[in-house]
Design an enzyme around this catalytic site. Structure first.
Site, mmCIF file in Angstrom:
data_model
loop_
_atom_site.group_PDB
_atom_site.id
_atom_site.type_symbol
_atom_site.label_atom_id
_atom_site.label_comp_id
_atom_site.label_asym_id
_atom_site.label_seq_id
_atom_site.Cartn_x
_atom_site.Cartn_y
_atom_site.Cartn_z
ATOM 1 N N ASP A 170 0.868 -1.169 0.000
ATOM 2 C CA ASP A 170 0.000 0.000 0.000
ATOM 3 C C ASP A 170 0.918 1.236 0.000
ATOM 4 O O ASP A 170 2.153 1.128 0.014
ATOM 5 C CB ASP A 170 -0.932 -0.043 1.217
ATOM 6 C CG ASP A 170 -2.174 0.824 1.025
ATOM 7 O OD1 ASP A 170 -2.156 1.732 0.176
ATOM 8 O OD2 ASP A 170 -3.161 0.606 1.739
HETATM 9 C C1 BGC Z 1 -5.232 2.893 0.584
HETATM 10 C C2 BGC Z 1 -5.456 1.796 -0.429
HETATM 11 C C3 BGC Z 1 -5.437 2.359 -1.817
HETATM 12 C C4 BGC Z 1 -4.126 3.080 -2.039
HETATM 13 C C5 BGC Z 1 -3.971 3.666 -3.422
HETATM 14 C C6 BGC Z 1 -3.995 3.725 0.223
HETATM 15 O O1 BGC Z 1 -3.833 4.810 1.051
HETATM 16 O O2 BGC Z 1 -5.071 2.316 1.857
HETATM 17 O O3 BGC Z 1 -6.669 1.123 -0.175
HETATM 18 O O4 BGC Z 1 -5.619 1.348 -2.764
HETATM 19 O O5 BGC Z 1 -4.025 4.130 -1.099
HETATM 20 O O6 BGC Z 1 -4.695 4.814 -3.572
#
Ligand code: BGC
Length: 750
Positions: free
Chosen positions: A310
């Protein structure tokens, strides 16, 4: 893929449609293999031609913002920056957008430009990833479905499957082949700011919705599938303090009993990627957890796709979690634990450092080859090596897509209370529609709308029906918000308008937010909303409360005093119409709660709690006292259950138990009922849950129609994971089965 597991699921779920989607789940990976680089030789050839620099580049994902000219409208690529990044860092993947949704024209321009520069620099085609978590939300004009919590409340896998197909189609219209969905974390901690993004608290419901979603997103039948990404592995939804990206404590056997199974379901359905959670689990940050990332995910669950981090999570191993001293150590830990691709996404140090770690031999070339092979293979399966024509499919938001968004929203809306049949509303009644969510579509869309947090005005630039608009089409109505979530506006004028009405529809809620910005310190509904309700209540006019919120907010007196309470979740772009149609009875409500709605701040529990959790201060069994139970939801029809019969009352552990129950619609209109089968293990060596959902079917019956509903329960599924074990086993003894208020016992033999 674990064929045995998929076959077992098919046997268990004889319902015709589910069998169909599971068969699709079974064939999708096979089709993908055929149409991708089907021969390992071709893949080998591509990999052999790649330098170490190329491979490290493949493992690097950057935010597209880095190559976009800020504030330009329409967007403008900084060609020089893009050219340099591809030339020097051989980037494998871009993600995200520039803080807002783009039009299909902008997306197509962006994708073509990226394509041009990858070809110019002889880089493998870029894999573009986006958060399309309830429709292609970052594409202007796309349909937006209810958030996953609402989707789960429909208990309708067919609709979730079709919605996912549409998401894939509308993402491809933007040249996007990879979506960061579905969220398969369980929603068992209502304080958590991403609660609305889950399929709720139950593992079986989450598994079945996950299979529907992955199969729909990756369904090649449509020709334009995308790769799904099951996230956030694993246990991310259960932060101890309720705050996003914080410590999670879950024992190994509970992890395997509840939190790993939805990931396993996604993997068995062929999910092409998995995203790692940002939390630490029992003190080990997930990105450094070799046991869970490699031993469990790869060796046990047989996941063969791409494992991506993430946002900036490798860096956080030293900056936040403090288990490493610097970026270099963090990269070493994460890549060694099993990470294939880093969502870097906003620095150039990752690439340089990983390259150096490989050159110095601290990270083996084998590990780099393994990760690159998975990434390139996924690209091939998605057809990225083929010529692409982004102008082929530019339409989004077409009527059939809107219709599906409407159907899903209609089936999700859950009527929690309906005193004296306040609902459906009479079209001749004068209605006053008020509250912060009455006429503000941002509440309906929620976070991950046309922007990340969803509160920006860009969302309101589209012609989306608000709840007020949805009510307006049915009868005489007036509106005024009266308050925002946090402040009083012109309450006196609103009260005056309300006093002239015969029914008040009060749309309360929570400002859209997700992740850290969605952290809260109390579940209680906001003070101004409670106060406004109480003032309206003094008018002695029936109040229908419509809730549009990120998670169950405690209602206090509202639950007792309101004439009706309707949970709309965040119903999406067709949600206004769907709410209006439910309130006026054009739609017979059929949504059922996918979570336990708490009554008290410190009374949070799930339906599958232990017997000890029910002991009250008087030593009775009233300690579990939620506002509304998991699975609850009213209809305008009356469904009556009778004649529950079990195929046998004594079964062996390898048996399948046949369960038949009769269902009758005694109401005056066609309606849908979710028939839920719960089973309790009466005595077990590990504290048993009071009950567990073991199967369900959504059945439609016309007025006065009766139907026998049949289930086949695999006795193996009634087992649980014993501490120290990795899979479930069943203990013999008595079990109690209950459906719609009826129950029967059966014995499982040694
Ligand atoms: C979130 C994810 C997301 C990613 C990309 C992160 O901050 O936890 O769920 O897919 O950002 O935007």
């Amino acid at each position: 893929m674990d064929i045995f597991c998929v076959k077992k699921m098919i046997e268990r779920n004889r319902d015709k449609f589910l069998t169909m989607i599971l068969s699709i789940a079974l064939v999708v990976p096979l089709i993908a293999q055929e149409t991708g680089l089907n021969s390992q030789n071709k893949l080998d050839a591509i990999l052999n031609a790649m330098s170490i620099e190329d491979k490290v580049g493949q493992m690097t994902q950057l935010n597209i913002k880095l190559v976009l000219e800020p504030e330009k409208n329409p967007i403008q690529v900084d060609s020089q920056a893009l050219d340099l990044i591809l030339k020097n860092q051989r980037i494998g993947s871009f993600m995200n957008t520039i803080g807002r949704a783009l039009t299909t024209e902008e997306w197509n321009y962006l994708q073509k430009t990226i394509r041009y520069f990858t070809e110019k620099n002889d880089v493998v085609p870029v894999l573009y990833g986006i958060d399309a978590v309830h429709g292609a939300n970052y594409t202007m004009g796309s349909v937006i479905f209810p958030h996953q919590l609402g989707q789960a409340a429909s208990w309708n896998e067919k609709l979730v499957f079709q919605a996912s197909e549409i998401t894939a189609f509308e993402c491809r219209a933007s040249g996007i082949p990879w979506v960061f969905a579905p969220i398969v974390d369980l929603g068992r901690q209502p304080l958590w700011g991403q609660f609305f993004e889950t399929y709720g608290e139950d593992v079986l419901l989450a598994e079945r919705m996950t299979v529907a979603s992955v199969s729909g997103l990756q369904n090649k039948e449509q020709g334009l599938n995308v790769a799904g990404c099951a996230k956030h592995y694993v246990g991310y939804g259960l932060p101890k303090n309720g705050k996003d990206r914080t410590t999670v404590h879950i024992s190994d056997h509970i992890l395997r009993e509840l939190h790993i199974p939805p990931f396993k379901a996604a993997i068995d359905a062929g999910v092409m990627s998995v995203m790692i959670g940002s939390h630490d689990l029992n003190g080990i940050p997930m990105n450094a957890n070799r046991y869970l990332l490699t031993n469990v995910l790869r060796d046990e669950l047989r996941f063969s796709g791409v494992l991506v981090t993430d946002w900036a999570d490798i860096k956080k191993l030293h900056t936040t979690h403090r288990v490493t001293t610097d970026y270099r150590e963090s990269i070493l830990a994460a890549i060694s634990a099993g990470v294939d691709m880093a969502m870097v996404p906003e620095d150039f140090v990752f690439y340089e450092t990983l390259l150096d770690l490989v050159r110095s031999g601290e990270i083996s070339e084998d590990r780099i080859n393994q990760a690159t092979r998975r990434i390139v293979d996924m690209k091939a399966k998605l057809g990225l090596f083929n010529e692409q024509d982004y102008s082929l499919n530019k339409s989004v938001g077409q009527e059939s897509h809107q219709k599906l968004a409407y159907d899903l929203a209609s089936e999700s809306i859950t009527v929690l209370k309906n005193r004296n049949n306040t609902l459906p509303l009479d079209t001749n009644s004068k209605v006053f529609v008020t509250g912060p969510a009455a006429n503000d579509v941002r509440f309906q869309i929620g976070a991950w709308g046309r922007t990340w947090q969803g509160m920006d005005s860009i969302v309101t630039s589209e012609s989306i029906m608000s709840i007020y608009n949805g009510i307006q089409v049915h009868g005489e109505s007036t509106t005024m918000s009266g308050i925002t979530v946090d402040t009083q506006l012109d309450v006196e004028s609103a009260l005056l308008m309300a006093s002239k009405s015969e029914v008040i529809v009060l749309c309360l809620g929570e400002k859209p937010a997700t992740e850290k910005p969605a952290d809260i310190t109390s579940l209680a509904i906001s003070g101004p909303q409670l106060e406004y309700f109480n003032r309206l209540h003094k008018l002695e006019i029936p109040i229908v409360v419509v809730l549009v919120q990120n998670r169950p907010r405690l209602l206090g007196d509202i639950a007792k005093k309101a004439s009706a309470v309707v949970l709309a979740y965040q119903p999406g772009s067709m949600g206004g119409k769907a709410v209006g149609d439910v309130l006026y009875g054009e739609v017979n409500p059929a949504g059922k709660l996918p979570f336990t709605y708490p009554r008290y701040e410190h009374g949070i529990s799930t339906y599958d709690h232990a017997y000890a959790d029910e002991v009250d201060p008087m030593y009775g069994a009233n300690g579990f006292n939620p506002q509304w139970e998991f699975g609850h939801g009213l209809s305008y029809s009356e469904f009556v259950y009778s004649n529950l019969t079990l195929g046998r009352d004594s079964v062996s552990k390898d048996d399948t138990l046949t369960v038949v129950v009769e269902l009758e619609n005694k109401g005056l209109r066609t309606g849908k009922e979710v028939v839920q089968v719960y089973i309790s293990d009466e005595v077990a060596s590990l504290v048993p849950s009071v009950k567990r959902l073991r199967d369900f079917q959504k059945i439609e019956l016309e007025e006065a129609q009766r139907k026998s509903v049949t289930f086949h329960i695999d006795i193996h599924d009634l087992g649980f994971v014993h501490p120290g074990e990795t899979s479930k086993s069943v203990e013999s003894g008595w079990f109690k089965l209950s459906v719609g208020g009826l129950s029967a016992r059966f014995f499982v033999r040694q």
